[in-house]
Design an enzyme around this catalytic site. Structure first.
Site, PDB file in Angstrom:
ATOM      1  N   CYS A 147      16.618 -33.621 -20.265  1.00 57.33           N
ATOM      2  CA  CYS A 147      16.137 -34.771 -21.048  1.00 57.33           C
ATOM      3  C   CYS A 147      14.813 -34.493 -21.764  1.00 57.33           C
ATOM      4  O   CYS A 147      14.683 -34.730 -22.975  1.00 57.33           O
ATOM      5  CB  CYS A 147      16.038 -36.011 -20.165  1.00 57.33           C
ATOM      6  SG  CYS A 147      14.764 -35.938 -18.880  1.00 57.33           S
ATOM      7  N   HIS A 179      13.122 -39.677 -16.535  1.00 58.30           N
ATOM      8  CA  HIS A 179      14.098 -39.532 -17.623  1.00 58.30           C
ATOM      9  C   HIS A 179      13.487 -40.045 -18.917  1.00 58.30           C
ATOM     10  O   HIS A 179      12.622 -40.926 -18.916  1.00 58.30           O
ATOM     11  CB  HIS A 179      15.387 -40.303 -17.314  1.00 58.30           C
ATOM     12  CG  HIS A 179      16.473 -40.041 -18.306  1.00 58.30           C
ATOM     13  ND1 HIS A 179      17.083 -38.805 -18.424  1.00 58.30           N
ATOM     14  CD2 HIS A 179      17.044 -40.835 -19.252  1.00 58.30           C
ATOM     15  CE1 HIS A 179      17.995 -38.860 -19.388  1.00 58.30           C
ATOM     16  NE2 HIS A 179      17.989 -40.080 -19.902  1.00 58.30           N
ATOM     17  N   HIS A 216      19.910 -39.091 -25.996  1.00 54.45           N
ATOM     18  CA  HIS A 216      19.327 -38.461 -24.818  1.00 54.45           C
ATOM     19  C   HIS A 216      20.299 -37.480 -24.186  1.00 54.45           C
ATOM     20  O   HIS A 216      21.496 -37.476 -24.492  1.00 54.45           O
ATOM     21  CB  HIS A 216      18.882 -39.515 -23.788  1.00 54.45           C
ATOM     22  CG  HIS A 216      20.005 -40.243 -23.106  1.00 54.45           C
ATOM     23  ND1 HIS A 216      19.944 -40.685 -21.809  1.00 54.45           N
ATOM     24  CD2 HIS A 216      21.242 -40.622 -23.552  1.00 54.45           C
ATOM     25  CE1 HIS A 216      21.059 -41.303 -21.468  1.00 54.45           C
ATOM     26  NE2 HIS A 216      21.853 -41.284 -22.499  1.00 54.45           N
TER      27      HIS A 216
END
Length: 391
Positions: free
Chosen positions: A303, A351, A363
């Site tokens: 990420c 994240h 993402h």
């Protein structure tokens, strides 16, 4: 980015006002759904229910991603420490070479003393002395040396002291590097353990159970998409209101006035919009590439590796980990999120995705998944930590 725009804060702090009134009903619905999942009773045969398995797998993936960010930090530290250690070792090698040359030069002086008979018995003592200065002091020969020879002795003593200090620094740096490498191994093992546990749980499911899990996931995605649409409508309404207010203010202002207008026009930043456009163009080009923990592209990403690469394409350098990226810019509310902003998730900030507008982001979700567009509510509104404008 200008340093005055940074707003450092602890990674665990939640941004005040991140929840918006227009999403309250959706949030309650999400909480109810999650509560039903969390409270699902185990089956009669003692096996965990499907909902429990799903929750456990999600938790393991989240823990794996958190461990991945720790791995990324350990890897970055190891890389920097290795560079420092290598540099110190190179310096030590060069200094040692100079030291040997200086010692050889002084050795030639001792040999000359031997040939002239000035100090024949002490030649071996010179070669074994800790420093030439020790030898010459002990044998009272400094008075017999030329200025050039005395200078060579002084240079040798200085160089030897510097070399010993450099060797000590290199030894300490090497020990730090060893510790960093051990931390890296531990972090890597933690990621692999979480991923292995998740795969093991999923391997126990029957085809029917996997189909049910897919149906549950689809339902979650539909709910997330609905909430994204609500956010998009709210943002559009607020923008229209701000533009109306800006127009009214302009109409009542003399043309020669240079006073700033309302919040709508103040939020417009052509320079940021240009950078964000480049960042998003790059992000869209990565869609479909696999999530691989620790990866920074170009063929796969985790990420934070993705968001770092996305903004690098726009000429903005971001730190490697989510823990640092969350402080690399200006925090804004979710309602004020603009395309290009970074959306961070969970209390441990493990994240991140890049906002593309209309409640959606791009993402790298998790192991086994691919870079994709998805609602920022993909894991519920409570999962959103903060929004940061990086440039």
């Amino acid at each position: 980015m200008a340093s005055q725009h940074r707003k450092p804060r602890s990674a665990g702090a939640r941004v005040a006002g991140i929840r918006t009134p227009a999403l309250a009903t959706a949030a309650l619905t999400s909480v109810a759904l999650l509560s039903q999942t969390a409270n699902a009773a185990p089956s009669d045969d003692g096996k965990p229910s499907l909902e429990e398995v799903e929750k456990k797998v999600d938790d393991l993936y989240r823990q794996a991603e958190s461990a991945t960010e720790k791995y990324n930090a350990a890897k970055e530290k190891t890389t920097k420490q290795r560079k420092r250690t290598d540099g110190l070792m190179d310096d030590v090698a060069q200094r040692t070479q100079k030291l040997n040359e200086a010692r050889e030069e002084l050795g030639s002086y001792a040999a000359a003393q031997y040939r002239t008979g000035a100090s024949a018995p002490g030649t071996a003592a010179f070669l074994l002395a800790d420093t030439p200065q020790d030898y010459f002091d002990q044998n009272q020969l400094m008075s017999r040396l030329t200025d050039r020879q005395k200078g060579a002795v002084d240079d040798y003593v200085t160089e030897r002291s510097a070399t010993m200090k450099q060797r000590q620094e290199a030894t300490e740096s090497l020990a730090t590097l060893t510790d960093a490498q051990n931390d890296l191994k531990i972090a890597k093992a933690a990621v692999q353990k979480k991923l292995g546990d998740a795969r093991e749980l999923l391997s126990r499911l029957t085809a029917q159970e996997k189909a049910r899990l897919a149906a549950i996931e689809k339902q979650r995605q539909e709910e997330a998409a609905r909430k994204a649409a609500e956010l998009a409508r709210q943002q559009a309404a607020e923008q229209a209101t701000a533009q109306q207010e800006s127009g009214d203010a302009s109409a009542g202002t003399a043309p020669s006035s240079t006073a700033p207008s309302t919040s709508a026009s103040a939020s417009e930043d052509p320079a940021y919009a240009t950078k964000a456009e480049k960042a998003l163009a790059f992000a869209r080009a990565q869609i479909g590439k696999p999530y691989v923990w620790g990866a920074t592209g170009p063929d796969s990403y985790d990420c934070s590796g993705l968001t770092q690469a996305v903004w690098k394409a726009a000429g903005v350098t971001l730190p490697r980990t989510t823990y640092d990226q969350v402080n690399a810019g200006t925090t804004v509310s979710l309602a004020d999120a603009r395309p290009g902003d970074l959306v961070f998730f969970y209390d441990d900030v493990s994240h991140v995705g890049v906002y593309i507008g209309n409640g959606m982001m791009i993402h790298a979700p998790k192991p086994g998944a691919y870079v994709r567009e998805e609602s920022v509510f993909y894991d519920g509104e409570s999962g959103i930590h903060s929004v940061v404008r990086p440039a």
